[in-house]
Design an enzyme around this catalytic site. Structure first.
Site, short mmCIF file in Angstrom:
data_model
loop_
_atom_site.label_atom_id
_atom_site.label_comp_id
_atom_site.label_asym_id
_atom_site.label_seq_id
_atom_site.Cartn_x
_atom_site.Cartn_y
_atom_site.Cartn_z
N GLU A 1 3.96 1.66 -1.13
CA GLU A 1 4.60 1.87 -2.43
C GLU A 1 3.59 2.47 -3.41
OE1 GLU A 1 7.65 -1.47 -3.74
OE2 GLU A 1 6.12 -2.30 -2.43
N ASP B 1 0.83 -1.21 0.00
CA ASP B 1 0.00 0.00 0.00
C ASP B 1 0.86 1.26 0.00
OD1 ASP B 1 -2.20 -1.52 -0.02
OD2 ASP B 1 -3.05 -0.77 1.89
N SER C 1 -15.31 -13.11 11.24
CA SER C 1 -15.16 -14.24 10.32
C SER C 1 -15.46 -15.52 11.09
CB SER C 1 -13.76 -14.24 9.72
OG SER C 1 -12.84 -14.40 10.75
N LEU C 2 -15.27 -16.64 10.44
CA LEU C 2 -15.60 -17.93 11.06
C LEU C 2 -14.33 -18.72 11.27
CD1 LEU C 2 -18.57 -18.85 8.73
CD2 LEU C 2 -18.77 -18.26 11.13
N LYS D 1 -21.10 -22.37 1.90
CA LYS D 1 -20.27 -21.17 2.04
C LYS D 1 -19.85 -20.75 0.65
CE LYS D 1 -16.45 -19.43 4.81
NZ LYS D 1 -15.54 -18.91 3.78
N CYS E 1 -28.31 -43.45 -19.82
CA CYS E 1 -28.68 -44.57 -20.68
C CYS E 1 -30.14 -44.90 -20.33
CB CYS E 1 -27.77 -45.76 -20.37
SG CYS E 1 -28.31 -47.30 -21.10
N CYS F 1 -25.39 -45.04 -25.49
CA CYS F 1 -24.67 -45.60 -24.35
C CYS F 1 -23.46 -46.38 -24.84
CB CYS F 1 -25.61 -46.51 -23.55
SG CYS F 1 -24.75 -47.40 -22.25
N ASP G 1 0.93 4.24 -2.63
CA ASP G 1 0.67 5.63 -2.25
C ASP G 1 1.78 6.55 -2.76
OD1 ASP G 1 -0.90 4.96 0.95
OD2 ASP G 1 -1.69 5.11 -1.08
N LYS H 1 -24.26 -23.44 11.78
CA LYS H 1 -24.58 -22.47 12.84
C LYS H 1 -25.56 -23.12 13.81
CE LYS H 1 -24.37 -18.76 9.48
NZ LYS H 1 -25.15 -17.86 8.63
S1 IVH Z 1 -22.03 -16.14 8.68
C1 IVH Z 1 -20.20 -14.29 12.34
N1 IVH Z 1 -22.95 -17.58 6.72
O1 IVH Z 1 -17.73 -16.66 5.20
C2 IVH Z 1 -20.82 -14.98 11.19
N2 IVH Z 1 -20.85 -16.48 6.40
O2 IVH Z 1 -15.43 -16.61 7.33
C3 IVH Z 1 -20.13 -14.72 9.93
N3 IVH Z 1 -19.87 -16.81 4.19
O3 IVH Z 1 -17.21 -13.27 5.89
C4 IVH Z 1 -20.85 -14.89 8.69
N4 IVH Z 1 -21.48 -18.08 3.40
O4 IVH Z 1 -18.12 -13.92 3.58
C5 IVH Z 1 -21.94 -16.79 7.15
N5 IVH Z 1 -23.92 -18.87 5.07
C6 IVH Z 1 -22.93 -18.09 5.49
C7 IVH Z 1 -21.81 -17.77 4.67
C8 IVH Z 1 -20.78 -16.96 5.17
C9 IVH Z 1 -20.32 -17.50 3.13
C10 IVH Z 1 -18.58 -16.08 4.24
C11 IVH Z 1 -18.71 -14.63 4.60
C12 IVH Z 1 -17.91 -14.46 5.87
C13 IVH Z 1 -17.00 -15.63 5.83
C14 IVH Z 1 -16.65 -16.05 7.23
#
Ligand code: IVH
Length: 670
Positions: free
Chosen positions: A36, A34, A83-84, A117, A425, A401, A38, A283
């Protein structure tokens, strides 16, 4: 420096900026830091400032081209976008559950909302009084970029929602992505579909975003309060009702075992989806439980992403063969030059189906990227078109077939109103050699008759030696002949004899599954067995053309009925079952005959309190009763919960069927 030198230097810097803009915003793969970046920008602006003759249409001061993210207004998320954490195997899932139990200080029964996902870009949409007022990217999770206008170009995002129950103030969150087919049209500009979506979303000019067909699926919320919605799956249903797209594959599952087997299946099937999926998200379904569990520093305790593991390598396709499966599906398989992928030498890769070959334009002689994940069959993910030879020819998928020469068809799916991606078939008996062999392999498989002395390779060998042609031949094998075969000693022959004899005693559900009827898997076979109770009953249903009655079974639908009908229209299939039922000892389904509800049939309408339908059903069955799914004379009690279907109650009244509240029904059980 003279004017020319200054102009050249300026041009050089502008070109550098353009190149890096493209790498960062279009391909999302910057090659400089970033700072560089800038610095280049600053140099340009300084030169322009100093030498008024310079100004150029690509100047960063005009903000044309690919706008840097720094040009977007930022906004702090009202609720962080976390994130997860990831799971890669069953152990990780067990740990995830264990941590939850520890946190709650007890074991509880967990229900999961399972969601694909999608590999895209997450976005948060703020609605106030039903109007879409602001949309942001995830940014760093705490602060995002305001990209409202770009998001407004996406058709899947409702701009105004008028439903009375739509919350006055809510952030809806979901994934912005691009479908594989649309990406294929743009593949020269972006490294992958995710980058295409990301690049498009962050265009400074929304009309640029509009050019790339982005989609949106909703899956969670940020700011939101509700007393009514208690489950993630109910939230997903509400989203649908409010006009959002939600993933069609979302489902609710209960145990880690169920998660694991669904994941396994999905990992294979995902290539038929229109979009890229890189895992499943699990979840905890209860929102109360979610609230109790809360978050760790960067991810919720109540959710996890179960990733699909993958490793890949490039290799050359030397041939394409068409395999014929048990249900007649023609699967193209690429024979590739052996290549080591993550420690395994791979020489075959599936091409899935005819559509996939056409979509990716895969040809013999192509250099392709092959991916392998876990124990899933390796598959071809892309063609390196630069390496394609001029003389290469399009691969023509056969119309007949390759095993029996019969016509092949692509079935029309009434629900999706589309033709299947898979060509099949039309031979549905034992007349097609390849189908017959696969049917026999299925017949002996673990969940069917489970004849472990007779593996897949042995079936193939016995077929070649003409020892078997139909499943019943297994019970009339010539053991003297087998003992003369190479590799067959006395011990292996007696083992084989023993396991074949053992398998003769089989439960009705396993037997029905072993027939390999399309759409009748383990679960559906169980449902059919529970309903018909004995093989003679089952055969009576077939003989008297009463297959349609199976529609009464909760879980059996038109697809299964049509498949059963097609199977039994082929007379040889019926004869095989008759033969098998005389050779085998097919045990009736064991019924619990001393419960309080013996000979009582029940049906539910409306939502039960404190109990799922499944729990209620098993309670009835534990007490020797049974559950049916339509109101007819055979029904004894209709149990009504919250918001029952009026039509069902009316029908029951007309037929004089007793109507019970949930409480009255539970009283029957004490
Ligand atoms: S739930 C705190 N549900 O995965 C709950 N995320 O690593 C966070 N994603 O940033 C989000 N499908 O971009 C959730 N059915 C889904 C999802 C999902 C894709 C992505 C999303 C998030 C990332 C989490």
């Amino acid at each position: 420096m003279n004017q020319k030198e200054i102009k050249d230097l300026y041009k050089q810097k502008i070109n550098k900026l353009k190149k890096n803009n493209k790498l960062y915003f279009q391909k999302s793969s910057p090659i400089i830091s970033d700072s560089e970046y800038d610095k280049i920008k600053r140099d340009i602006l300084e030169l322009e400032h100093k030498y008024s003759f310079l100004k150029n249409k690509n100047s960063p001061s005009n903000s044309l081209g690919y706008a840097p993210s720094k040009n977007f207004v930022k906004s702090k998320h009202r609720v962080k976008m976390l994130s997860l954490s990831n799971a890669f195997n069953i152990k990780d899932l067990e740990n995830f559950e264990k941590k939850i139990f520890n946190f709650l200080n007890k074991r509880v029964n967990i229900e999961y909302s399972v969601e694909p996902k999608i590999d895209g870009i997450s976005a948060s949409l703020t609605y106030k009084n039903g109007l879409f007022v602001m949309g942001t990217s995830r940014g760093d999770g705490i602060t995002g970029e305001v990209i409202t206008e770009n998001l407004k170009t996406i058709n899947d995002i409702p701009k105004k929602i008028t439903n009375k129950d739509f919350p006055k103030d809510i952030d809806i969150r979901g994934e912005v992505f691009i479908e594989k087919d649309d990406f294929n049209k743009l593949k020269n500009d972006f490294a992958n579909a995710r980058n295409a979506a990301s690049g498009s979303l962050r265009q400074k000019n929304p009309s640029e975003t509009k050019k790339i067909p982005l989609k949106f699926v909703a899956y969670t919320y940020g700011q939101f309060e509700s007393d009514i919605i208690k489950k993630q799956s109910d939230f997903l249903s509400s989203l649908k009702k409010w006009g959002f797209k939600v993933n069609e594959q979302n489902k609710v599952l209960k145990t880690i075992k169920e998660l694991e087997s669904f994941h396994k299946k999905f990992e294979n099937d995902r290539f038929d989806l229109k979009y890229d999926v890189d895992g499943l998200v699990y979840k905890i379904n209860s929102l109360d439980l979610q609230n109790r569990l809360g978050f760790t520093s960067n991810s919720p305790r109540w959710a996890i992403a179960h990733k699909f593991s993958a490793e890949s390598a490039f290799s050359l396709i030397t041939d394409i063969n068409i395999q014929v499966g048990r249900t007649g599906a023609l699967t193209p398989v690429a024979r590739i030059k052996p290549v080591n992928i993550g420690g395994v030498v791979v020489s075959n890769a599936t091409l899935h189906n005819e559509d996939e070959i056409n979509r990716k334009d895969i040809r013999i002689g192509d250099t392709v990227k092959v991916e392998r994940a876990g124990d899933v069959i390796p598959h071809v993910i892309l063609v390196d078109f630069k390496k394609r030879e001029k003389k290469s020819k399009k691969f023509i998928f056969p119309n007949n077939c390759p095993s029996c020469g019969s016509e092949t068809i692509k079935e029309f799916n009434k629900l999706t109103k589309k033709y299947d991606a898979v060509r099949r078939c039309t031979n549905d008996g034992y007349d097609c050699e390849k189908i017959a062999i696969e049917k026999i392999k299925h017949f002996i498989s673990k969940e069917a008759l489970n004849i472990d002395g007779l593996g897949k390779k042995v079936v193939e060998k016995f077929w070649d030696l003409q020892l078997i042609r139909f499943p019943q031949d297994i019970f009339n094998l010539d053991y003297t002949q087998i003992s003369k075969l190479e590799g067959w000693g006395d011990l292996s022959v007696s083992n084989l004899k023993f396991s074949i004899n053992q398998s003769k005693k089989v439960s009705l559900d396993r037997f029905l599954y072993s027939l390999g009827i399309r759409h009748i898997g383990v679960e559906n076979a169980k449902l059919l067995a529970e309903y018909t109770k004995s093989i003679s009953n089952f055969l009576n249903f077939i003989k008297n053309k009463k297959i349609i009655e199976f529609l009464n079974i909760d879980g059996i639908g038109e697809t299964q009925i049509n498949s059963l009908k097609k199977f039994f229209e082929n007379k040889s299939n019926y004869k095989i079952i008759e033969k098998l039922s005389s050779l085998l000892d097919i045990s009736d389904l064991k019924l619990n005959k001393d419960g309080k509800l013996l000979n009582s049939t029940f049906m539910f309408t409306g939502k039960l309190s404190n109990m799922s339908r499944a729990e209620a059903k098993s309670l009835i069955e534990e007490n020797s009763g049974s559950v049916v799914s339509s109101v007819n004379k055979k029904l004894k009690y209709l149990i009504i919960g919250e918001k029952p279907t009026n039509r069902k109650v009316q029908q029951a009244k007309e037929l004089g069927i007793k109507i019970l509240s949930q409480k009255e029904w539970l009283n029957l059980l004490d």
